[in-house]
Design a protein around this motif. Structure first.
Motif, short mmCIF file in Angstrom:
data_model
loop_
_atom_site.label_atom_id
_atom_site.label_comp_id
_atom_site.label_asym_id
_atom_site.label_seq_id
_atom_site.Cartn_x
_atom_site.Cartn_y
_atom_site.Cartn_z
N GLU A 26 30.23 42.36 38.75
CA GLU A 26 29.16 41.97 38.31
C GLU A 26 28.83 40.81 37.37
O GLU A 26 29.78 40.49 36.55
N GLY A 27 28.55 39.80 37.86
CA GLY A 27 28.13 38.38 37.22
C GLY A 27 29.81 37.70 36.82
O GLY A 27 30.75 37.90 38.31
N ALA A 50 31.98 30.68 41.02
CA ALA A 50 32.77 31.38 39.64
C ALA A 50 32.78 32.44 39.61
O ALA A 50 33.57 33.97 39.62
N GLN A 51 31.49 33.53 40.31
CA GLN A 51 31.53 34.72 40.46
C GLN A 51 32.57 35.72 41.81
O GLN A 51 33.15 36.54 41.33
N ALA A 52 32.65 34.93 42.34
CA ALA A 52 33.54 34.67 43.64
C ALA A 52 35.41 34.79 42.56
O ALA A 52 35.80 36.06 43.18
N ASP A 53 35.37 34.91 42.43
CA ASP A 53 37.17 34.07 41.39
C ASP A 53 36.97 35.51 40.66
O ASP A 53 38.33 35.79 40.25
N TYR A 54 35.95 35.70 40.06
CA TYR A 54 36.32 36.64 38.76
C TYR A 54 35.92 37.93 39.49
O TYR A 54 37.10 38.78 39.71
N PHE A 55 35.25 38.01 40.99
CA PHE A 55 35.47 39.69 41.85
C PHE A 55 36.69 39.53 42.13
O PHE A 55 37.29 40.63 42.14
N ALA A 111 39.83 41.61 45.58
CA ALA A 111 40.85 41.27 46.31
C ALA A 111 41.01 42.19 47.49
O ALA A 111 40.81 43.23 48.04
N TRP A 112 42.34 41.69 48.84
CA TRP A 112 42.14 42.21 50.22
C TRP A 112 43.82 42.76 50.22
O TRP A 112 44.34 41.47 49.70
N SER A 113 43.84 43.37 51.13
CA SER A 113 45.23 43.90 50.85
C SER A 113 45.73 44.94 51.92
O SER A 113 44.86 45.65 52.89
N ALA A 114 46.00 44.24 53.06
CA ALA A 114 46.39 44.47 54.51
C ALA A 114 47.21 46.04 54.40
O ALA A 114 48.21 46.22 54.75
N ASP A 115 47.03 47.05 54.35
CA ASP A 115 47.31 48.60 54.11
C ASP A 115 46.56 49.66 54.66
O ASP A 115 47.21 50.70 54.02
N LYS A 170 36.64 33.61 50.54
CA LYS A 170 37.34 33.34 51.72
C LYS A 170 38.97 32.87 51.27
O LYS A 170 39.58 32.64 51.83
N ALA A 171 38.42 31.51 50.34
CA ALA A 171 39.91 30.95 50.27
C ALA A 171 40.75 32.06 49.31
O ALA A 171 41.50 31.98 49.21
N ARG A 172 40.36 32.72 48.52
CA ARG A 172 40.81 33.79 47.63
C ARG A 172 41.63 35.12 47.99
O ARG A 172 42.61 35.10 48.66
N THR A 173 40.96 35.33 49.14
CA THR A 173 41.64 36.49 50.39
C THR A 173 41.64 36.19 51.28
O THR A 173 42.85 36.80 52.28
#
Length: 252
Positions: free
Chosen positions: A70-71, A108-113, A119-123, A162-165
């Protein structure tokens, strides 16, 4: 997406309260029968307390969204337990972030999240992260932002996530909050899967841009009951088959 009794009361003011109580597969839930036609899901946070994820899966729950952040300062204290335990039990899980657009920018909040569980993983068992866009427990429903500012905040969150994950972030919201706080913006409907909250209806009311064939998840009650969880829990429905749910998880 329960954070506290106060927030549940607030959300009850913007979505319809559940009107009919059914019993489905031994689980008492406030919902229309239509909500039982696709893979069953839940969403949880620290508010639910300790969860027995094996019991949850054995009760027929196929997927779950779990509060992560959150935040830019808060991480749910049960996330590090819930997230791997859901995975180990065979529940297709995803993380969600409760947005605080008045405290910091969307990027900033997307980065913190993304750095704290989102983050996502293909599992084969991980859904793309979700951003929870709704009124806060107290204060201005739209966080003091104009509709233009809110659109910018959401766009910045989406782009950074989207850029991060590599994934399109899922948007959780209600039709009333979205249409009021973004000015009935249609700009995200072609990008983000929709997770709509609308309790006690035969079909959900949708935010501007999405249609009856394009919503992805539907939170249809906040007063569900599931084995392995003490007390109320949000119940959800996926708009499709399990194969389509797995395709969303695997980005295929």
């Amino acid at each position: 997406m329960p954070l506290s009794p106060t927030l549940n009361r607030l959300r009850a003011a913007v979505v319809l309260a559940a009107a009919t109580v059914l019993t489905v597969a031994g689980l008492a839930v406030a919902s229309p029968a239509q909500a039982q036609t696709g893979p069953a899901g839940i969403d949880v946070s620290n508010y639910q307390g300790a969860i027995n994820w094996t019991s949850v899966r054995n009760a027929g729950i196929q997927w779950a969204y779990i509060k992560a952040t959150e935040g830019t300062t808060y991480k749910d204290p049960r996330f590090n337990t819930n997230y791997p335990a859901a995975h180990a039990a065979g529940v297709i899980r995803g993380a969600y972030h409760f947005a605080r657009p008045n405290s910091s920018g969307g990027a900033a909040q997307a980065d913190y999240f993304a750095s704290n569980g989102g983050a996502w993983s293909a599992d084969n068992l991980t859904l793309p992260g979700a951003v929870d866009l709704e009124a806060p427990p107290s204060g201005a429903a739209c966080y003091g932002l104009t509709t233009t500012q809110m659109r910018t905040w959401i766009t910045d969150f989406y782009n950074r996530y989207k850029a991060r994950t590599g994934r399109d972030v899922v948007i959780y919201t209600t039709a009333s909050w979205w249409n009021s706080c973004t000015g009935s913006w249609t700009g995200m409907a072609s990008k983000s899967p929709l997770w709509v909250a609308h309790w006690g209806a035969s079909s959900p009311s949708l935010p501007a841009g999405w249609s009856s064939t394009t919503w992805t998840f539907w939170q249809y009650t906040a007063t569900g009951s599931v084995s392995g969880i003490a007390g109320n829990v949000d119940r959800d429905h996926f708009n499709g088959t399990r194969d389509r749910l797995l395709a969303l998880a695997n980005n295929t």
